[in-house]
Design a protein around this motif. Structure first.
Motif, PDB file in Angstrom:
ATOM      1  N   GLU A 210       4.257   8.771  15.663  1.00  0.00           N
ATOM      2  CA  GLU A 210       2.950   8.698  15.015  1.00  0.00           C
ATOM      3  C   GLU A 210       3.092   8.058  13.637  1.00  0.00           C
ATOM      4  OE1 GLU A 210       1.358  12.502  14.155  1.00  0.00           O
ATOM      5  OE2 GLU A 210      -0.609  11.755  13.569  1.00  0.00           O
ATOM      6  N   GLN A 211       2.196   7.138  13.326  1.00  0.00           N
ATOM      7  CA  GLN A 211       2.208   6.491  12.024  1.00  0.00           C
ATOM      8  C   GLN A 211       1.147   7.100  11.118  1.00  0.00           C
ATOM      9  OE1 GLN A 211       4.728   4.090  11.196  1.00  0.00           O
ATOM     10  NE2 GLN A 211       5.361   5.239  12.987  1.00  0.00           N
ATOM     11  N   ARG A 212       1.375   6.955   9.836  1.00  0.00           N
ATOM     12  CA  ARG A 212       0.462   7.529   8.857  1.00  0.00           C
ATOM     13  C   ARG A 212      -0.882   6.786   8.835  1.00  0.00           C
ATOM     14  NH1 ARG A 212       0.779  10.603   4.447  1.00  0.00           N
ATOM     15  NH2 ARG A 212       3.044  10.829   4.466  1.00  0.00           N
ATOM     16  N   THR A 213      -1.978   7.541   8.925  1.00  0.00           N
ATOM     17  CA  THR A 213      -3.316   6.970   8.787  1.00  0.00           C
ATOM     18  C   THR A 213      -4.051   7.566   7.595  1.00  0.00           C
ATOM     19  OG1 THR A 213      -4.256   8.613  10.299  1.00  0.00           O
ATOM     20  CG2 THR A 213      -3.547   6.515  11.253  1.00  0.00           C
ATOM     21  N   ASN A 214      -3.526   8.652   7.032  1.00  0.00           N
ATOM     22  CA  ASN A 214      -4.163   9.241   5.861  1.00  0.00           C
ATOM     23  C   ASN A 214      -3.096   9.746   4.903  1.00  0.00           C
ATOM     24  OD1 ASN A 214      -3.616  12.167   6.647  1.00  0.00           O
ATOM     25  ND2 ASN A 214      -4.872  11.516   8.367  1.00  0.00           N
ATOM     26  N   ILE A 215      -3.522   9.959   3.670  1.00  0.00           N
ATOM     27  CA  ILE A 215      -2.581  10.350   2.629  1.00  0.00           C
ATOM     28  C   ILE A 215      -3.350  11.127   1.568  1.00  0.00           C
ATOM     29  CG2 ILE A 215      -2.927   8.187   1.364  1.00  0.00           C
ATOM     30  CD1 ILE A 215       0.010   8.210   0.615  1.00  0.00           C
ATOM     31  N   VAL A 216      -2.698  12.118   0.980  1.00  0.00           N
ATOM     32  CA  VAL A 216      -3.297  12.906  -0.093  1.00  0.00           C
ATOM     33  C   VAL A 216      -2.755  12.405  -1.427  1.00  0.00           C
ATOM     34  CG1 VAL A 216      -3.531  15.201  -1.119  1.00  0.00           C
ATOM     35  CG2 VAL A 216      -3.588  14.940   1.366  1.00  0.00           C
ATOM     36  N   HIS A 217      -3.644  12.219  -2.390  1.00  0.00           N
ATOM     37  CA  HIS A 217      -3.262  11.865  -3.754  1.00  0.00           C
ATOM     38  C   HIS A 217      -3.490  13.069  -4.657  1.00  0.00           C
ATOM     39  CE1 HIS A 217      -3.143   7.870  -2.183  1.00  0.00           C
ATOM     40  NE2 HIS A 217      -4.450   7.761  -2.069  1.00  0.00           N
ATOM     41  N   HIS A 218      -2.673  13.188  -5.709  1.00  0.00           N
ATOM     42  CA  HIS A 218      -2.729  14.359  -6.584  1.00  0.00           C
ATOM     43  C   HIS A 218      -2.435  13.922  -8.005  1.00  0.00           C
ATOM     44  CE1 HIS A 218      -1.672  18.864  -7.133  1.00  0.00           C
ATOM     45  NE2 HIS A 218      -2.928  18.777  -6.762  1.00  0.00           N
ATOM     46  N   SER A 219      -3.238  14.403  -8.956  1.00  0.00           N
ATOM     47  CA  SER A 219      -3.109  13.965 -10.338  1.00  0.00           C
ATOM     48  C   SER A 219      -2.415  15.017 -11.188  1.00  0.00           C
ATOM     49  CB  SER A 219      -4.494  13.668 -10.925  1.00  0.00           C
ATOM     50  OG  SER A 219      -5.170  14.877 -11.250  1.00  0.00           O
ATOM     51  N   VAL A 220      -2.227  14.694 -12.459  1.00  0.00           N
ATOM     52  CA  VAL A 220      -1.520  15.589 -13.370  1.00  0.00           C
ATOM     53  C   VAL A 220      -2.224  16.927 -13.541  1.00  0.00           C
ATOM     54  CG1 VAL A 220      -2.624  14.659 -15.460  1.00  0.00           C
ATOM     55  CG2 VAL A 220      -0.358  15.713 -15.628  1.00  0.00           C
ATOM     56  N   ASN A 221      -3.557  16.939 -13.494  1.00  0.00           N
ATOM     57  CA  ASN A 221      -4.273  18.203 -13.685  1.00  0.00           C
ATOM     58  C   ASN A 221      -4.610  18.901 -12.376  1.00  0.00           C
ATOM     59  OD1 ASN A 221      -6.503  16.901 -12.616  1.00  0.00           O
ATOM     60  ND2 ASN A 221      -7.710  16.901 -14.496  1.00  0.00           N
ATOM     61  N   GLY A 222      -4.083  18.371 -11.262  1.00  0.00           N
ATOM     62  CA  GLY A 222      -4.298  19.006  -9.970  1.00  0.00           C
ATOM     63  C   GLY A 222      -5.497  18.495  -9.208  1.00  0.00           C
ATOM     64  N   THR A 223      -6.099  17.406  -9.656  1.00  0.00           N
ATOM     65  CA  THR A 223      -7.213  16.804  -8.932  1.00  0.00           C
ATOM     66  C   THR A 223      -6.718  16.173  -7.643  1.00  0.00           C
ATOM     67  OG1 THR A 223      -8.524  16.371 -10.911  1.00  0.00           O
ATOM     68  CG2 THR A 223      -8.966  14.982  -9.005  1.00  0.00           C
TER      69      THR A 223
ATOM     70  N   ASP B 272       0.851  -1.202   0.000  1.00  0.00           N
ATOM     71  CA  ASP B 272       0.000   0.000   0.000  1.00  0.00           C
ATOM     72  C   ASP B 272       0.884   1.248   0.000  1.00  0.00           C
ATOM     73  OD1 ASP B 272      -2.331   1.451  -0.044  1.00  0.00           O
ATOM     74  OD2 ASP B 272      -3.041   0.834   1.940  1.00  0.00           O
ATOM     75  N   ALA B 273       1.855   1.269  -0.915  1.00  0.00           N
ATOM     76  CA  ALA B 273       2.771   2.405  -1.038  1.00  0.00           C
ATOM     77  C   ALA B 273       2.337   3.279  -2.209  1.00  0.00           C
ATOM     78  CB  ALA B 273       4.198   1.918  -1.244  1.00  0.00           C
ATOM     79  N   HIS B 274       2.564   4.594  -2.076  1.00  0.00           N
ATOM     80  CA  HIS B 274       2.072   5.545  -3.065  1.00  0.00           C
ATOM     81  C   HIS B 274       3.092   6.642  -3.343  1.00  0.00           C
ATOM     82  CE1 HIS B 274      -2.138   4.058  -2.553  1.00  0.00           C
ATOM     83  NE2 HIS B 274      -1.637   3.710  -1.382  1.00  0.00           N
ATOM     84  N   SER B 275       3.177   7.030  -4.596  1.00  0.00           N
ATOM     85  CA  SER B 275       3.884   8.262  -4.920  1.00  0.00           C
ATOM     86  C   SER B 275       2.974   9.420  -4.534  1.00  0.00           C
ATOM     87  CB  SER B 275       4.220   8.324  -6.412  1.00  0.00           C
ATOM     88  OG  SER B 275       3.058   8.154  -7.200  1.00  0.00           O
ATOM     89  N   ASN B 276       3.551  10.547  -4.117  1.00  0.00           N
ATOM     90  CA  ASN B 276       2.709  11.652  -3.669  1.00  0.00           C
ATOM     91  C   ASN B 276       2.057  12.398  -4.822  1.00  0.00           C
ATOM     92  OD1 ASN B 276       5.749  12.674  -3.508  1.00  0.00           O
ATOM     93  ND2 ASN B 276       4.506  14.440  -4.043  1.00  0.00           N
ATOM     94  N   SER B 277       2.382  12.020  -6.037  1.00  0.00           N
ATOM     95  CA  SER B 277       1.730  12.555  -7.220  1.00  0.00           C
ATOM     96  C   SER B 277       1.725  11.475  -8.291  1.00  0.00           C
ATOM     97  CB  SER B 277       2.464  13.797  -7.731  1.00  0.00           C
ATOM     98  OG  SER B 277       1.950  14.226  -8.973  1.00  0.00           O
ATOM     99  N   ALA B 278       0.874  11.673  -9.292  1.00  0.00           N
ATOM    100  CA  ALA B 278       0.778  10.694 -10.374  1.00  0.00           C
ATOM    101  C   ALA B 278       1.693  11.035 -11.540  1.00  0.00           C
ATOM    102  CB  ALA B 278      -0.672  10.587 -10.853  1.00  0.00           C
ATOM    103  N   VAL B 279       2.559  12.044 -11.375  1.00  0.00           N
ATOM    104  CA  VAL B 279       3.534  12.406 -12.414  1.00  0.00           C
ATOM    105  C   VAL B 279       4.865  12.789 -11.772  1.00  0.00           C
ATOM    106  CG1 VAL B 279       1.983  13.046 -14.297  1.00  0.00           C
ATOM    107  CG2 VAL B 279       2.468  14.710 -12.502  1.00  0.00           C
ATOM    108  N   CYS B 280       5.872  12.979 -12.649  1.00  0.00           N
ATOM    109  CA  CYS B 280       7.285  12.996 -12.260  1.00  0.00           C
ATOM    110  C   CYS B 280       7.700  14.083 -11.264  1.00  0.00           C
ATOM    111  CB  CYS B 280       8.159  13.146 -13.515  1.00  0.00           C
ATOM    112  SG  CYS B 280       7.980  11.844 -14.726  1.00  0.00           S
TER     113      CYS B 280
END
Length: 495
Positions: free
Chosen positions: A410-423, A67-75
């Motif tokens: 403190e461990q992470r319980t939430n995360i923000v996702h962000h797309s190429v167009n800023g969604t 359940d690992a994520h990049s903080n954005s969907a682009v470079c």
């Protein structure tokens, strides 16, 4: 002996160094693939059509995060978050990516993972794709840097002084040594910079290039240095990384940030890897990427330092693998997840993340810990016995997940996702709220979406492929997540 090293490890692994019982600070290597999906690694996806023996070895000898994520969907924004511990939407970059001649995104005063570890007496190196902007010098300071065209297709760059030192790069941000290309392998200028200086003169400009025989073999036009060959960049960067490991100061630990140019376009696998996979040229380039990891692992073995080296492999976002590619090759580069690079759907940012550290990580471990690429900063701070910089407000240490140790942090319980167009999307425990109708990216642009609902709500434990929008069924959860997302967007969230 480095006095700042993690006190936690006095409880975990009483290593013998010389005649003492104190642990020695680990070396840290962070390998960041470019546009590689969760489903590409055979050990994470049994149906992968790509051989990845070295990454499979890392999985078997270390820990794999599911359940690992990049903080954005682009470079670019992902790289910003990785090095600063802060979501990139807090910077001037609210959507998209930078190109080769844009100014530096990371402010000079901003702590980075490089500067943090340098404070702990680490040797620090950045070798690979930078893509965070650079402050190019002008020949005539009274004139613009370039004329005509736009940032993606610059016509005239006669005012760029390629012979002058470039500021705003790795050596200004905590790295002792750097060898980089400015942006992606398909974005000009096509030059190497060693310690913020070009390694050769610009001697030509290439036109837009596209090989019609296969998808993914193309790059944009622009300035090219005389020592630059698109087809051998990955090999050149790999050799520089191996040289750094071999020639390091053995008395000090090191941190190597190694952002690869692969398997981003242009797909240029060497002849050795042609036909290596059953997923076309892309798959062959992924196989070559796996081999790079193997070469790094072999270098650690040769130096006798593998046991006390933390090597982390991940990707800056999901693969740019289209539905037609899945159909043609029967290969799901982004695994079971919807969408692809650019999207706020999982395929855009759910990435492979594998780590090995024989002296601290139990082999063959799987972890469902929620992890973001912004978390490298806090993790390195805990490893080196330092406080996480206050600017790294979006970084949480995943060291306890690596070692299986309890921690008061403190461990992470939430995360923000962000797309190429800023969604935006917000994840809290099993719930994910997307602030859009579509994918937020290229899979399903908002204008092409016919759904009457303006948001999407998914239970990621039961529906990780995001097929069932539960927005109408759980209005209280929708309300809670919208409030939480707004606190992040306004910068008022509490740690």
């Amino acid at each position: 002996m480095k006095p700042r090293f993690l006190q936690l490890f006095l409880l975990l692994t009483p290593l013998i160094v010389g005649c003492t019982n104190q642990p020695k600070a680990p070396n840290i290597i962070y390998i960041l693939a470019d546009d590689m999906g969760y489903g590409d690694i055979k050990a994470l996806n049994a149906n992968s059509k790509i051989p990845t023996p070295h990454l499979d070895q890392l999985v078997n000898e270390g820990i794999a995060f599911t359940d690992a994520h990049s903080n954005s969907a682009v470079c670019t924004p992902t790289r910003y978050g990785t090095l600063t511990g802060q979501y990139a939407f807090r910077s001037r970059l609210k959507s998209g990516v930078l190109v080769g001649h844009e100014p530096a995104l990371i402010e000079p005063s901003m702590p980075t993972v490089g500067s943090l570890l340098k404070q702990a007496d680490y040797q620090t190196a950045c070798i690979g794709k930078w893509h965070l902007g650079l402050n190019w010098a002008k020949k005539d300071t009274t004139q613009p840097l370039f004329h005509g065209g736009n940032l993606w297709d610059i016509f005239h760059t006669e005012n760029v002084d390629y012979a002058a030192r470039v500021s705003g790069g790795p050596c200004d941000l905590g790295f002792d040594y750097s060898f980089i290309i400015p942006a992606s392998l398909d974005i000009a200028p096509y030059v190497y910079l060693e310690n913020d200086q070009t390694t050769a003169a610009i001697n030509r400009q290439v036109p837009f290039y596209k090989d019609e025989s296969a998808r993914g073999i193309w790059y944009r036009r622009g300035d090219v240095a005389e020592d630059f060959d698109h087809t051998t960049v990955l090999q050149t960067l790999t050799q520089k990384a191996l040289d750094f490991i071999a020639n390091r100061n053995e008395e000090e630990p090191f941190f190597l940030y190694f952002p690869l140019t692969s398997p981003h376009t242009p797909w240029f696998p060497s002849e050795e890897f042609a036909g290596k996979s059953k997923a076309g040229v892309y798959g062959d380039f992924v196989a070559m990427t796996d081999d790079v990891v193997g070469q790094v692992m072999q270098a650690l073995d040769n130096a006798g330092i593998a046991d006390n080296t933390l090597i982390i492999f991940t990707s800056d976002n999901g693969s740019h693998w289209l539905p037609k590619d899945v159909e043609q090759f029967n290969h799901s580069a982004n695994g079971p997840f919807s969408g692809m690079k650019s999207d706020v759907w999982e395929g855009g940012h759910r990435v492979p993340m594998v780590a090995r550290w024989p002296e601290a990580i139990k082999a063959g471990t799987k972890s469902s810990t929620l992890v973001s690429s912004t978390d490298l900063m806090a993790t390195c701070a805990e490893i080196s016995g330092q406080l996480t910089p206050s600017s790294a407000c979006d970084s949480y240490s995943f060291l306890p997940a690596l070692t299986g140790a309890s921690s008061p942090n403190e461990q992470r319980t939430n995360i923000v996702h962000h797309s190429v167009n800023g969604t935006f999307a917000i994840r809290k425990n099993e719930w994910k709220l997307i602030d859009a109708k579509g994918s937020g990216g290229w899979s399903l642009p908002e204008g092409n979406c016919t759904d009457s609902l303006n948001q999407q709500l998914y239970n990621m434990h039961n529906d990780s492929s995001e097929q069932h929008n539960l927005y109408n069924e759980y209005p209280e959860i929708v309300k809670e997540l919208n409030v939480l997302l707004e606190t992040y967007k306004t910068g008022n969230e509490a740690r």
